[in-house]
Scaffold this motif. Structure first.
Motif, PDB file in Angstrom:
ATOM      1  N   ALA A  76       0.825  -1.213   0.000  1.00 45.63           N
ATOM      2  CA  ALA A  76       0.000   0.000   0.000  1.00 45.63           C
ATOM      3  C   ALA A  76       0.854   1.256   0.000  1.00 45.63           C
ATOM      4  N   LEU A 100       0.857   6.588   0.866  1.00 47.08           N
ATOM      5  CA  LEU A 100       0.098   5.444   0.373  1.00 47.08           C
ATOM      6  C   LEU A 100      -0.345   5.690  -1.059  1.00 47.08           C
ATOM      7  N   PHE A 104      -5.531   3.366  -1.963  1.00 48.96           N
ATOM      8  CA  PHE A 104      -5.611   3.003  -0.549  1.00 48.96           C
ATOM      9  C   PHE A 104      -6.033   4.180   0.343  1.00 48.96           C
ATOM     10  N   TYR A 109      -6.227   3.372   6.452  1.00 45.96           N
ATOM     11  CA  TYR A 109      -4.938   2.665   6.504  1.00 45.96           C
ATOM     12  C   TYR A 109      -3.816   3.551   7.044  1.00 45.96           C
TER      13      TYR A 109
END
Length: 177
Positions: A76, A100, A104, A109
């Motif tokens: 990612a 990222l 993503f 995340y």
């Protein structure tokens, strides 16, 4: 080997097969928009970056983790710790940062990886303070910093590119795991 597992992510050291997907992330103008002067990076400069990141692990005992999705094994991007030598006024300091791939974004995340990295910095590596730096206007990164409990410490200017920057910080006494 240093690895951190979160509910959805594996933060780990870099593998040879990470080069192509990280170069793809670095080649996206939208991803790179808030990084230094906004220039994209090619395969060669990405390889040099990964080599530097791995050297920092060896020299400092921390560095940038490759962020892998547990469900798919996809890279990612990265999150981790580095010494922000580009901004001498904040030294000595350790910075937490992330990058990222666009696919993503908006899924939590960055916050998940950064929280685990901050816990690693303050509890495992014994750092008593961590900063994070972003260009003014990069609201997504500033939101991650706020979610981490970081507070605005100062506004300044990138000494090379002249971009306005904000420096956020958190210390061990303010961190809630």
């Amino acid at each position: 080997m240093t690895e951190i597992r979160t509910p959805r992510l594996l933060l780990r050291r870099w593998h040879d097969d990470d080069l192509a997907p990280m170069a793809e992330i670095n080649a996206d103008p939208e991803v790179m928009r808030w990084i230094r002067d906004g220039s994209v990076r090619d395969l060669e400069s990405t390889a040099e970056s990964i080599e530097r990141w791995e050297e920092e692990w060896d020299d400092e005992g921390f560095g940038l983790f490759a962020v892998e999705l547990l469900a798919s094994g996809e890279l990612a991007g990265f999150t981790g710790l580095s010494v922000p030598g580009f901004l001498p006024e904040v030294l000595p300091a350790v910075e937490i940062g992330w990058r990222l791939g666009r696919q993503f974004w908006g899924q939590g995340y960055a916050s998940e990886a950064a929280h685990a990295t901050l816990e690693f910095a303050l509890q495992d590596r014994g750092l008593d303070r961590v900063i994070s730096i972003h260009q003014v206007g990069n609201d997504a990164s500033e939101n991650v910093m706020r979610k981490l409990g970081m507070v605005l410490e100062r506004e300044t200017v990138d000494p090379v590119y002249g971009m306005p920057l904000r420096v956020h910080s958190i210390d061990l006494t303010e961190f809630h795991a």
